[in-house]
Design an enzyme around this catalytic site. Sequence first.
Site, PDB file in Angstrom:
ATOM      1  N   ASP A 195      38.880  47.248  28.233  1.00 42.67           N
ATOM      2  CA  ASP A 195      38.301  47.185  29.584  1.00 42.67           C
ATOM      3  C   ASP A 195      37.256  48.274  29.763  1.00 42.67           C
ATOM      4  OD1 ASP A 195      37.955  46.171  32.069  1.00 42.67           O
ATOM      5  OD2 ASP A 195      39.963  46.605  32.803  1.00 42.67           O
ATOM      6  N   HIS A 333      36.690  34.934  33.864  1.00 43.66           N
ATOM      7  CA  HIS A 333      36.634  36.087  34.776  1.00 43.66           C
ATOM      8  C   HIS A 333      35.271  36.789  34.745  1.00 43.66           C
ATOM      9  CE1 HIS A 333      38.001  39.433  37.123  1.00 43.66           C
ATOM     10  NE2 HIS A 333      37.830  40.286  36.144  1.00 43.66           N
TER      11      HIS A 333
END
Length: 373
Positions: A195, A333
């Site tokens: 991330d 996403h």
Amino acid sequence: MSNDTLDLDNIQGDILGGGLPKKTETFYFFEVTKVDRFRSQFSEFVPLVKTAAQVNGHREEIYAHKQQKKPGLVTFAAVNVAFSQSGLSKLGIQGDLKDKAFTAGQLKDAQSLGDPGSTTDGKYTPDWEAGFKKEIHGVFVIAGDCHGSVTKELHQIKHIFGVGTAHQSIHEVTHVRGDDRLGEGHKKEHFGWLDGISNPAIDGFDEAPFPGQDSIKPGFVLAKRDGDIRGQDRPDWAIDGSFLTFRYLFQRVPEFHSFLEENPIILPGLSRKEGSELLGARLVGRWKSGAPIDVTPLHDDKELGADPQRNNLFEFKGSIEANDQSRCPFAAHIRKTYPRADLEGPPKNFNIDKNRIVRRYSVSFALSVRVLY
Ligand code: HEM
């Protein structure tokens, strides 16, 4: 709006670049109970607030520490502060920030955000933790190298606002702590994806963006700066401020992985396990390594995922005209949250840029706190 060079002494340190350096972070949500007292104590507190300029200096210190291979971490603690609309109103701060979502507060938006809850007498109440449904006037965001540093900083803040004494002007509504993940989980969110790969670069601040790390005008993040479309209408005091969104999201890790295992994408040449990994990658738009599926649609590429020179170098180009989701679904996403070249609009993807956000994460073992400015 102002085109001047950014005033890094006037911008809070968590807004630009990598934000406040941190291994741990505490969010201390408060209600103001005594307005006049708070206002005078706040002037004592202001020198503690770490600016973007100070954070830049501290990052250089960390860099030098690593280069010299010194043991341990540089001791560090920093605080930033944000107010809600009800906090500003309580303090008698005049002026409309011209942002409906901010003015109404997140509780009003809970249903449209899809947060689970129930409706009684036509009123929707989300299943949020009780503290977040109370009156919150502001939050201190305190980051540091370890719990000791953060606790010490928080202690100093509480001392300034007289918490626990007859001079108290605030009281704690709730607090949340997030810690950096260690070992295997380092830099990964709880489902296991790398991330923090993609954030916008800010013109005038990020001098050497990575390839594909598209830059935006500072006014998309900083009030009243070049690019802030509502800048002229916002009050003067708002200059260099930003809107902070705090989302407290729990991740059901085993359930998510069972879902992937039970629903593999069946394709010739792919094993069941690879089909499950492909489903996960198509939900996110990246493989767990961070490799974008727009570049490598059927197989993970760990080197690509780890390479900042290449892991943002894609634009979903061409796919939208052909309604083509074969490489990356529109609903993935990362494609929903940043459609890159999917929507063109003058000037330079304006319709996308104005919706971009800077993400700040704090993760801990059991929960994931995601702070979005
Ligand atoms: C627990 C919930 C969430 C998880 C597990 C999650 C996970 C991820 C992952 C793995 C990435 C790819 C890594 C990267 O590009 O840095 C990502 C990117 C991103 N996420 Fe989330 N996310 C969550 C919630 C949110 C929310 C609530 C928002 C905002 C509404 C959001 C906005 C973004 C944005 C803007 C990107 C970067 C897209 C890009 O620039 O390519 N995420 N997220």
